[in-house]
Design a protein around this motif. Structure first.
Motif, PDB file in Angstrom:
ATOM      1  N   GLY A   1       0.294  81.168 -37.690  1.00 53.91           N
ATOM      2  CA  GLY A   1      -0.080  82.513 -38.106  1.00 53.91           C
ATOM      3  C   GLY A   1       1.068  83.490 -38.169  1.00 53.91           C
ATOM      4  O   GLY A   1       0.852  84.698 -38.292  1.00 53.91           O
ATOM      5  N   GLY A   2       2.287  82.988 -38.061  1.00 52.21           N
ATOM      6  CA  GLY A   2       3.447  83.866 -38.042  1.00 52.21           C
ATOM      7  C   GLY A   2       4.106  83.891 -36.685  1.00 52.21           C
ATOM      8  O   GLY A   2       3.466  83.647 -35.663  1.00 52.21           O
ATOM      9  N   GLY A   3       5.382  84.200 -36.658  1.00 50.32           N
ATOM     10  CA  GLY A   3       6.134  84.164 -35.414  1.00 50.32           C
ATOM     11  C   GLY A   3       6.598  82.745 -35.133  1.00 50.32           C
ATOM     12  O   GLY A   3       6.558  81.861 -35.996  1.00 50.32           O
ATOM     13  N   GLU A   4       7.041  82.514 -33.885  1.00 46.66           N
ATOM     14  CA  GLU A   4       7.543  81.192 -33.541  1.00 46.66           C
ATOM     15  C   GLU A   4       7.147  80.831 -32.123  1.00 46.66           C
ATOM     16  O   GLU A   4       6.952  81.677 -31.263  1.00 46.66           O
ATOM     17  CB  GLU A   4       9.063  81.140 -33.689  1.00 46.66           C
ATOM     18  CG  GLU A   4       9.828  82.050 -32.729  1.00 46.66           C
ATOM     19  CD  GLU A   4      11.333  81.917 -32.871  1.00 46.66           C
ATOM     20  OE1 GLU A   4      12.000  81.605 -31.866  1.00 46.66           O
ATOM     21  OE2 GLU A   4      11.827  82.122 -33.999  1.00 46.66           O
ATOM     22  N   PHE A   5       6.977  79.499 -31.884  1.00 49.91           N
ATOM     23  CA  PHE A   5       6.745  78.995 -30.533  1.00 49.91           C
ATOM     24  C   PHE A   5       8.040  78.990 -29.735  1.00 49.91           C
ATOM     25  O   PHE A   5       8.040  79.153 -28.520  1.00 49.91           O
ATOM     26  CB  PHE A   5       6.185  77.566 -30.590  1.00 49.91           C
ATOM     27  CG  PHE A   5       4.748  77.486 -31.013  1.00 49.91           C
ATOM     28  CD1 PHE A   5       3.743  78.029 -30.229  1.00 49.91           C
ATOM     29  CD2 PHE A   5       4.396  76.839 -32.187  1.00 49.91           C
ATOM     30  CE1 PHE A   5       2.403  77.937 -30.598  1.00 49.91           C
ATOM     31  CE2 PHE A   5       3.075  76.748 -32.573  1.00 49.91           C
ATOM     32  CZ  PHE A   5       2.072  77.293 -31.777  1.00 49.91           C
ATOM     33  N   GLY A   6       9.144  78.727 -30.424  1.00 52.19           N
ATOM     34  CA  GLY A   6      10.431  78.626 -29.775  1.00 52.19           C
ATOM     35  C   GLY A   6      11.376  77.816 -30.639  1.00 52.19           C
ATOM     36  O   GLY A   6      11.105  77.561 -31.820  1.00 52.19           O
ATOM     37  N   LYS A   7      12.485  77.392 -30.039  1.00 52.43           N
ATOM     38  CA  LYS A   7      13.464  76.579 -30.747  1.00 52.43           C
ATOM     39  C   LYS A   7      13.578  75.222 -30.074  1.00 52.43           C
ATOM     40  O   LYS A   7      13.273  75.071 -28.885  1.00 52.43           O
ATOM     41  CB  LYS A   7      14.821  77.289 -30.784  1.00 52.43           C
ATOM     42  CG  LYS A   7      14.842  78.532 -31.662  1.00 52.43           C
ATOM     43  CD  LYS A   7      16.225  79.182 -31.678  1.00 52.43           C
ATOM     44  CE  LYS A   7      16.293  80.289 -32.731  1.00 52.43           C
ATOM     45  NZ  LYS A   7      15.287  81.343 -32.518  1.00 52.43           N
ATOM     46  N   PHE A   8      14.046  74.236 -30.825  1.00 50.71           N
ATOM     47  CA  PHE A   8      14.145  72.898 -30.269  1.00 50.71           C
ATOM     48  C   PHE A   8      15.202  72.096 -31.012  1.00 50.71           C
ATOM     49  O   PHE A   8      15.609  72.446 -32.125  1.00 50.71           O
ATOM     50  CB  PHE A   8      12.792  72.189 -30.341  1.00 50.71           C
ATOM     51  CG  PHE A   8      12.343  71.817 -31.742  1.00 50.71           C
ATOM     52  CD1 PHE A   8      12.424  70.503 -32.201  1.00 50.71           C
ATOM     53  CD2 PHE A   8      11.837  72.788 -32.610  1.00 50.71           C
ATOM     54  CE1 PHE A   8      12.023  70.168 -33.488  1.00 50.71           C
ATOM     55  CE2 PHE A   8      11.419  72.454 -33.892  1.00 50.71           C
ATOM     56  CZ  PHE A   8      11.510  71.138 -34.334  1.00 50.71           C
ATOM     57  N   TYR A   9      15.633  71.025 -30.372  1.00 51.19           N
ATOM     58  CA  TYR A   9      16.571  70.100 -31.013  1.00 51.19           C
ATOM     59  C   TYR A   9      15.738  69.087 -31.809  1.00 51.19           C
ATOM     60  O   TYR A   9      14.988  68.300 -31.230  1.00 51.19           O
ATOM     61  CB  TYR A   9      17.445  69.411 -29.968  1.00 51.19           C
ATOM     62  CG  TYR A   9      18.443  70.362 -29.352  1.00 51.19           C
ATOM     63  CD1 TYR A   9      19.670  70.593 -29.959  1.00 51.19           C
ATOM     64  CD2 TYR A   9      18.140  71.053 -28.180  1.00 51.19           C
ATOM     65  CE1 TYR A   9      20.582  71.487 -29.414  1.00 51.19           C
ATOM     66  CE2 TYR A   9      19.053  71.950 -27.628  1.00 51.19           C
ATOM     67  CZ  TYR A   9      20.261  72.162 -28.254  1.00 51.19           C
ATOM     68  OH  TYR A   9      21.164  73.055 -27.721  1.00 51.19           O
ATOM     69  N   SER A  10      15.899  69.130 -33.118  1.00 56.27           N
ATOM     70  CA  SER A  10      15.033  68.382 -34.028  1.00 56.27           C
ATOM     71  C   SER A  10      15.579  66.980 -34.271  1.00 56.27           C
ATOM     72  O   SER A  10      16.665  66.811 -34.854  1.00 56.27           O
ATOM     73  CB  SER A  10      14.914  69.132 -35.355  1.00 56.27           C
ATOM     74  OG  SER A  10      14.263  68.330 -36.320  1.00 56.27           O
ATOM     75  N   LEU A  11      14.830  65.969 -33.871  1.00 55.85           N
ATOM     76  CA  LEU A  11      15.225  64.590 -34.155  1.00 55.85           C
ATOM     77  C   LEU A  11      15.174  64.283 -35.659  1.00 55.85           C
ATOM     78  O   LEU A  11      16.090  63.635 -36.186  1.00 55.85           O
ATOM     79  CB  LEU A  11      14.341  63.613 -33.375  1.00 55.85           C
ATOM     80  CG  LEU A  11      14.313  63.768 -31.843  1.00 55.85           C
ATOM     81  CD1 LEU A  11      13.530  62.615 -31.220  1.00 55.85           C
ATOM     82  CD2 LEU A  11      15.705  63.836 -31.260  1.00 55.85           C
ATOM     83  N   PRO A  12      14.134  64.736 -36.385  1.00 51.67           N
ATOM     84  CA  PRO A  12      14.125  64.464 -37.834  1.00 51.67           C
ATOM     85  C   PRO A  12      15.329  65.068 -38.558  1.00 51.67           C
ATOM     86  O   PRO A  12      15.770  64.535 -39.579  1.00 51.67           O
ATOM     87  CB  PRO A  12      12.818  65.110 -38.303  1.00 51.67           C
ATOM     88  CG  PRO A  12      11.938  65.096 -37.100  1.00 51.67           C
ATOM     89  CD  PRO A  12      12.855  65.344 -35.949  1.00 51.67           C
ATOM     90  N   ALA A  13      15.866  66.173 -38.021  1.00 50.10           N
ATOM     91  CA  ALA A  13      16.995  66.829 -38.689  1.00 50.10           C
ATOM     92  C   ALA A  13      18.261  65.975 -38.674  1.00 50.10           C
ATOM     93  O   ALA A  13      19.213  66.248 -39.417  1.00 50.10           O
ATOM     94  CB  ALA A  13      17.271  68.179 -38.047  1.00 50.10           C
ATOM     95  N   LEU A  14      18.280  64.940 -37.837  1.00 51.41           N
ATOM     96  CA  LEU A  14      19.430  64.038 -37.837  1.00 51.41           C
ATOM     97  C   LEU A  14      19.460  63.144 -39.075  1.00 51.41           C
ATOM     98  O   LEU A  14      20.484  62.538 -39.390  1.00 51.41           O
ATOM     99  CB  LEU A  14      19.420  63.164 -36.573  1.00 51.41           C
ATOM    100  CG  LEU A  14      19.738  63.883 -35.256  1.00 51.41           C
ATOM    101  CD1 LEU A  14      19.487  62.961 -34.074  1.00 51.41           C
ATOM    102  CD2 LEU A  14      21.178  64.370 -35.237  1.00 51.41           C
ATOM    103  N   ASN A  15      18.292  63.043 -39.743  1.00 50.14           N
ATOM    104  CA  ASN A  15      18.196  62.245 -40.974  1.00 50.14           C
ATOM    105  C   ASN A  15      18.708  60.816 -40.767  1.00 50.14           C
ATOM    106  O   ASN A  15      19.456  60.279 -41.583  1.00 50.14           O
ATOM    107  CB  ASN A  15      18.977  62.912 -42.121  1.00 50.14           C
ATOM    108  CG  ASN A  15      18.358  64.221 -42.553  1.00 50.14           C
ATOM    109  OD1 ASN A  15      17.132  64.330 -42.662  1.00 50.14           O
ATOM    110  ND2 ASN A  15      19.200  65.231 -42.785  1.00 50.14           N
TER     111      ASN A  15
END
Length: 1008
Positions: free
Chosen positions: A114-128
Motif C-alpha cells: 500500500g505504499g512505503g517500505e518494510f525495510g531494506k535487505f540484501y537481495s539474493l536474486p539481485a546477484l543474478n
C-alpha cells in the motif's frame, strides 16, 4: 552490597514505559549495526559495553514488547543519547562501515503493497546467479548471513562464493564462518557457561586486561527448565510442592544465574516454572510483539526487522533440541556449551559447509496415527541413511497435511536421527500458525513479503523448481503406523503390533541394545510386595514410571489432547491406572495447562494420576524423582526388568531412572494406554488393557480417539489468548525467584566452601603465549568402549549414587544424602563433575570383562578402581591417558561436561570409529585430540585390548598439522595403525594450539 530485583526475565516487564523502550532501542542499535555491517573494532565494543553498563541502563527493565505503545524513532534516539552520549560516535562508525560493505550493490528496499517500505535487505536474486536458485532453502539462510556479515575479515567474499557454489564445495568439506543472531541456553548448560564467563573475567584481570571485555555481544537467553524433579506426583499440589523443593535445592545456583543476568550485558534469564526452553521459544514465536527496533532481543522472530534491516532469524543453543525451532522455518541447532561461549563473545562459528538431505513427504497420515509415530519412523529412516553433520530439509505435497506442531515435533528430534538440523522452510502453514497464535496481519505480511522477495518462501500452490540435494529420501505418510521406540535407544523403533514379540525377544537376547539375557525359567517370575498396606505384584515388563514429558511432544496440542481423550474414555469405562505406577504430566508451558483445562480433559488425566507436576523437562532428562520404596525393593530384590514409558526423546540406559532397565518412547496417548495396561508385555490388538466396570474386556481400540475427535477438541480449546496470557505471566517471574538477592559487582566472589559453584582450574597459570600441540606418549588406556557411548554414559545428569566418588566428596563437606541433588544441578562445580565423569551405573567398559558399572582397571597395578580414582592415580604419576571407543561416541545431549570432565581427568585423546558432531566439537574445544580409526577398522579388528601403551605421532609444530590429516599410532607391544585427526577446520587447529577454545578467546580479547 546486595539488591533484590524483580524477575530477571525483565524484558517484558513494562511495555508502555518510554524509558524501557529507549533501553531496548540502544541494544537494537548496537546489535543491528553489527548484524548489518562488519563487526566493529574493539574500541567500539568497549564503548557499547560502557554505555550499557552505566547505572541508567542497569536500572531499566530488559524485555519489551508492545505494538500499541511504540514511541517515535526520534523520541527513542533522544532518550538513548541522553543516557549514552557516545552513541552518536558509535552510529557514525557503523554508518561508515555499512557504506563500505562489499555487497552494498544488492542492498535494496522491500516495498509495502500500500505504499512505503518494510525495510531494506540484501537481495539474493539481485546477484543474478542461477546457482542460487538450486540451493536448498537452509543453505540460502547461510548464504544471506555470510553476505550480510561480510567484512573480508571474519567473513570474506570467498566464503560467500563457497556457499553459492554449494553443490561443488559441500562434498569437499570446505570450512565457512557463521554468525548466528542469538544464543539460547538452559540452566544445566547455562550454569557452567556463566561459571566459565566469570572465570574468564578473572583470567583477563590476571593478564592485566579489561575484564569487561568478557561480555556477550549477541543476545543470550537462558531458560531455567532442567532443575525441577518429580518429587511429588499424583497430587493437586504437585506443581507448588516440586517448585518449593526445586528452590530449596537450587537456591545457590539460581542466585548465581540471577547475578549473571545483571553482571553480563545481553544476558536474560527466564525464571524456573516458566516452561521448557524450546517450547518457550515456540511460544514466544507465537506471541504478538513489536518487531522493529525496540525488540531485537525477542526470541523466534522468523524474520528480524532491526533498524530497518530485514534478515532471517537464526539461533544456536546449548541444548541439542534447539532444532525444534526449525519447524518454524528458523535455522537453529545445538552446539556445545564451550562453542556457545565463544559465539557469545563475538567469535564466528567455524563450520563445515554441510550436505543437505532432501526428505520428500507425500500422502496423508491414517486415522489414529500420531505425530510421535511419524517422528519415530523418520528417526529410524534417517539414522539408517546416515545424516550426522548434515542438514535435512523436508518438502513435498505431504507438507500441507502437517501442522506446525507436527513439524516442530519432527525438527525437535534431529539429534536422535543425527542431523544438525531438520528444517521446514516457511510456507502457508507457517503463516497460518503465526496468525492463529496472535501475530498481527502486518507482521505476517512483512515475513511473507521478505521471504518471497529473497526466494526463501515455499508456495506449494505454484510449480516447484527442483532444488539440488546431496541425497534424497521419500516417505509416504500413509505408511506410518503406530509405534514406540526402545528399550534403550530412540531409533530402535518397534511397530505397536509387534511390541509383545519384540519384548519377549529382548528378554531372550544377550545383554545389549535389544537384550536383557533373562533365563527362560525366570521370565515369568512374579515379585510380590505390599503397597500402602495392600498386596501388589510386578513382573518383567511391568510399567513403574509413565510420564507425559519432554519438549518433543508437550508442544503438540493434538497428542496432548489425545492423551486427555484416552484418559476420559478410560474413566468412562471404569479403568484405573495402578496406584504404584509413578505417573506424571510436565507440560512444556502453561499454554498446555490452559487448553487441557478449557477442554475439561485435565480432570480425567488427574483421575488416572497424571496430575501436572511442574513446567520443565523432568523425567526425560532423568529428573523422575524416587519411585516408591516398596516398588524399588521388589525390583532390586527380584532382579526385575522394570519399564518406564515416556513421551520423551531420550531413553538411554540409566538416564530415566536407575531402576528402569527398559525405557520406551511413546506418544502421550500411548503413555496413558501403557499406564492403564501396567505392562509393556502386551499385544494391544488381541489382549485387553483391562476390565471395564461392566465386567467386559476393554481394548486399546475402545479408548483410542479418532483423528476427527482430536481435531474437534483442538479447534475448540486452543485459543490465541492463551499464548498471550501465558507469555505475560512468564514475564512476572514468581515470588521465590523475585526475592533472590544478588551482589552488584561484576566480578564474582567465589566461595571455596560452595558445593554448587566453584572456580574451575582451566586458566590456572595461563600466560599470553599459547602452549602449542601437546604430545601423547606411552599413554595408558583409561577406558575401552564399544559402540554408542552417549554423553549420558560419559557425564550423567541424574542421581548421584551414594557410593560414588562425588557422593564421598559431598559427604566429606557435610552434605546429607537427601541434599545431593543431581549431577546436572552440580555442573557449576568442577570438583563434583570431574568425579561424576564416567559415573553412569550402566556403563560397559571392556577392561572390566563384562562387569557393568563406573569402574576400570588401573593397568600398572591391575587394581579395579572407580574411573575417577584410576584417572587421578595416572595423573598424579604424570601418565597420559587415552580412551578407545566404537561408533557414535558422544551421541545424545550436547553436554560440555562430557568433554570438560575427561580433560580434568587427564584424558589427552579419544580414538573412536566415529563421533557425534557436537561432542567432537566439545572435545576440540577442551584440547582433547579426537581420532578416527580408518574405515573397516576398530580396536577389536586391530587386536587392541586396552592394556597397551599408546603413542600418537602428531607434529609438535601446529603449522605442520592439517585438518583431517592421517597420523600414526603405535603401541608398546609393536602394533601400528593409522588414524584420521578430527580437527576439521583451521580454526579448530588454532584452538588446539592454544589449549582449547576459551584460552584462545581470552588471548585474542586481551590483545584488543
Amino acid at each position: 552490597m546486595y539488591k533484590t530485583t524483580s524477575s530477571s526475565l525483565l524484558r517484558a516487564a513494562s511495555s508502555r514505559s518510554p524509558l524501557l523502550s529507549s533501553r531496548s532501542s540502544l541494544t537494537q542499535s548496537s546489535s543491528s549495526a553489527a548484524s548489518a555491517s562488519p563487526s566493529p573494532p574493539s574500541s567500539l565494543l568497549g564503548r557499547r559495553s560502557f554505555a550499557t553498563s552505566s547505572p541508567a541502563f542497569r536500572s531499566l527493565p530488559r524485555w519489551s514488547h508492545c505494538l500499541h505503545s511504540r514511541p517515535s524513532l526520534f523520541r527513542l534516539s533522544s532518550q538513548i543519547r541522553a543516557v549514552s552520549p557516545g552513541l552518536d560516535r558509535l552510529e557514525r562508525n557503523f554508518s561508515s562501515m555499512a557504506s563500505e560493505h562489499p555487497f552494498k550493490g544488492i542492498f535494496t528496499t522491500l516495498p509495502k503493497p500500500g505504499g512505503g517500505e518494510f525495510g531494506k535487505f540484501y537481495s539474493l536474486p539481485a546477484l543474478n546467479d542461477p546457482r542460487i536458485d538450486k540451493l536448498p532453502y537452509s543453505i540460502r539462510i547461510l548464504l544471506e548471513s555470510a553476505i550480510r556479515n561480510c567484512d573480508n575479515f571474519q567473513v570474506t567474499k570467498g566464503d560467500v562464493e563457497k556457499i553459492i557454489d554449494w553443490e561443488k564445495t559441500a562434498p569437499k568439506q570446505v570450512e565457512i564462518p557463521f554468525k548466528p543472531a542469538r544464543v539460547l541456553l538452559q540452566d544445566f548448560t547455562g550454569v557452567p557457561a556463566v561459571v566459565d564467563l566469570a572465570c574468564m573475567r578473572d583470567a583477563m584481570n590476571k593478564l592485566g586486561s579489561d575484564s569487561n571485555k568478557i561480555n556477550p555481544l549477541v543476545p543470550v537467553d537462558l531458560v531455567i527448565d532442567h532443575s525441577v524433579q518429580v518429587d511429588v506426583a499424583r497430587s493437586e499440589n504437585a506443581v507448588q510442592a516440586n517448585m518449593e523443593l526445586e528452590f530449596q535445592r537450587n537456591k545457590e545456583r539460581f542466585a548465581f544465574l540471577k547475578w549473571g543476568s545483571t553482571a553480563f550485558q545481553n544476558m536474560l534469564v527466564v525464571p524456573p516454572g516458566s516452561g521448557i526452553v524450546h517450547q518457550v521459544t515456540i511460544l514466544q514465536c507465537a506471541t504478538p510483539c513489536f518487531w522493529f527496533s525496540v525488540n531485537l532481543e525477542y526470541l523466534g522472530r522468523v524474520v528480524f526487522n532491526t533498524q530497518g534491516v530485514l534478515y532471517p532469524d537464526s539461533v544456536v543453543g546449548t541444548d541439542s533440541h534447539t532444532t525444534m525451532i526449525d519447524g518454524l522455518g528458523v535455522a537453529g541447532w545445538g552446539v556445545g556449551g564451550i562453542e556457545a561461549e565463544a559465539t557469545m563473545l563475538g567469535q564466528p562459528m567455524s563450520m563445515v559447509l554441510p550436505g543437505v538431505v532432501g526428505f520428500k513427504l507425500s500422502g496423508k497420515m491414517r486415522n489414529g496415527v500420531t505425530a510421535t509415530d511419524l517422528v519415530l519412523t523418520v528417526t529410524q529412516i534417517l539414522r539408517k541413511h546416515g545424516v550426522v553433520g548434515k542438514f535435512v530439509e523436508f518438502y513435498g505435497d505431504g507438507m500441507s497435511g502437517l501442522s506446525l506442531a507436527d513439524r516442530a515435533t519432527i525438527a525437535n528430534m534431529s539429534p536422535e536421527y543425527g542431523a544438525t538440523m531438520g528444517f521446514f522452510p516457511v510456507d502457508h502453514v507457517t503463516l497460518e500458525y503465526l496468525k492463529l497464535t496472535g501475530r498481527s496481519d502486518e507482521t505476517v505480511a512483512m515475513i511473507e513479503a521478505y521471504l518471497r522477495a529473497n526466494n526463501m518462501f515455499v508456495d506449494y500452490n505454484e510449480p516447484q523448481q527442483d532444488r539440488a540435494y546431496s541425497s534424497y529420501l521419500e516417505l509416504n505418510l500413509d505408511n506410518v503406523e503406530p509405534c514406540i521406540s526402545g528399550p534403550k535407544r530412540p531409533h530402535d523403533r518397534v511397530p505397536l503390533k509387534e511390541m509383545k514379540a519384540d519384548w519377549n525377544s529382548c528378554l531372550d537376547s544377550k545383554v545389549g541394545f535389544k537384550g536383557f539375557a533373562i533365563p527362560k525359567e525366570a521370565q515369568e517370575k512374579v515379585a510380590n510386595f505390599s503397597f500402602n498396606g495392600k498386596p501388589a505384584e510386578i513382573t518383567h515388563g511391568s510399567v513403574v514410571i509413565a510420564a507425559i514429558t519432554s519438549c518433543t511432544n508437550t508442544s503438540n496440542p493434538s497428542v496432548m489432547l489425545g492423551a486427555g481423550l484416552v484418559a476420559k474414555k478410560a474413566c468412562d469405562l471404569g479403568l484405573q491406572v495402578k496406584p504404584w505406577i509413578k505417573t506424571s504430566l510436565a507440560p512444556g508451558s502453561g499454554v498446555v495447562t490452559k487448553y487441557l483445562l478449557k477442554s475439561g480433559l485435565q480432570e480425567y488425566l488427574n483421575q488416572q494420576g497424571f496430575n501436572i507436576v511442574g513446567y520443565g523437562c523432568t523425567t526425560c532428562i532423568g529428573n523422575s524423582g524416587e519411585i516408591n520404596e516398596s516398588v524399588g525393593a521388589a525390583i532390586t530384590e527380584n532382579d526385575i526388568v522394570a519399564a518406564a514409558v515416556l513421551s520423551g526423546n531420550r531413553n538411554f540406559e540409566g538416564r530415566v531412572h536407575p531402576l528402569t532397565r527398559a525405557n520406551y518412547l511413546a506418544s502421550p496417548p500411548l503413555v496413558v494406554a501403557y499406564a492403564l495396561a501396567g505392562t509393556v508385555n502386551i499385544d494391544f490388538e488381541t489382549e485387553p488393557i483391562g476390565t471395564g466396570k461392566n465386567g467386559k474386556d476393554v481394548f486399546l481400540r475402545d479408548i483410542w480417539p479418532t483423528t476427527e475427535e482430536i481435531a474437534e477438541v483442538v479447534q475448540s480449546s486452543v485459543l490465541p489468548d492463551m499464548f498471550r496470557a501465558t507469555y505475560e505471566s512468564i514475564t512476572k517471574g514468581n515470588p521465590m525467584w523475585n526475592e533472590l538477592s544478588v551482589p552488584e559487582n561484576t566480578l564474582y566472589s567465589w566461595d571455596p566452601k560452595s558445593t554448587y559453584i566453584h572456580e574451575p582450574p582451566y586458566f590456572k597459570d595461563m600466560t599470553m603465549d599459547p602452549p602449542g600441540p601437546h604430545n601423547v606418549k606411552d599413554a595408558y588406556c583409561l577406558l575401552n568402549f564399544g559402540d554408542s557411548i552417549t554423553t549420558d554414559h560419559i557425564s550423567p545428569a541424574g542421581n548421584i549414587q551414594k557410593d560414588s566418588p562425588a557422593a564421598k566428596y559431598l559427604m566429606e563437606r557435610g552434605v546429607d544424602r537427601k541434599d545431593f541433588n543431581s549431577y546436572g544441578s552440580r555442573r557449576g562445580n568442577d570438583e563434583i563433575m570431574a568425579r561424576g565423569t564416567f559415573a553412569n551405573i550402566r556403563i560397559v567398559n571392556k577392561l572390566m570383562n563384562g562387569e557393568v558399572g563406573p569402574k576400570t582397571v588401573h593397568i600398572p597395578s591391575g587394581e579395579k578402581l572407580s574411573v575417577f580414582d584410576a584417572a587421578m592415580r595416572y595423573k598424579s604419576s604424570g601418565e597420559d591417558t587415552i580412551i578407545l571407543a566404537g561408533a557414535e561416541y558422544g551421541s545424545g545431549s550436547s553436554r560440555d561436561w562430557a568433554a570438560k570432565g575427561p580433560m580434568l581427568q587427564g584424558v589427552k585423546a579419544v580414538i573412536a570409529k566415529s563421533f557425534e558432531r557436537i561432542h567432537r566439537s566439545n572435545l576440540v574445544g577442551m584440547g582433547i585430540i579426537p581420532l578416527c580409526f580408518k574405515s573397516g577398522e576398530d580396536a577389536d579388528t586391530l587386536g587392541l585390548t586396552g592394556h597397551e601403551r599408546y603413542t600418537i605421532h602428531l607434529p609438535t609444530d601446529i603449522s605442520e598439522i592439517r585438518p583431517g590429516q592421517d597420523v600414526t599410532v603405535t603401541t608398546d607391544n609393536g602394533k601400528s595403525f593409522t588414524c584420521t585427526v578430527r580437527f576439521d577446520t583451521e580454526v579448530e587447529l588454532a584452538y588446539f594450539n592454544h589449549g582449547g577454545i576459551l584460552p584462545y578467546v581470552i588471548r585474542n580479547l586481551s590483545k584488543q
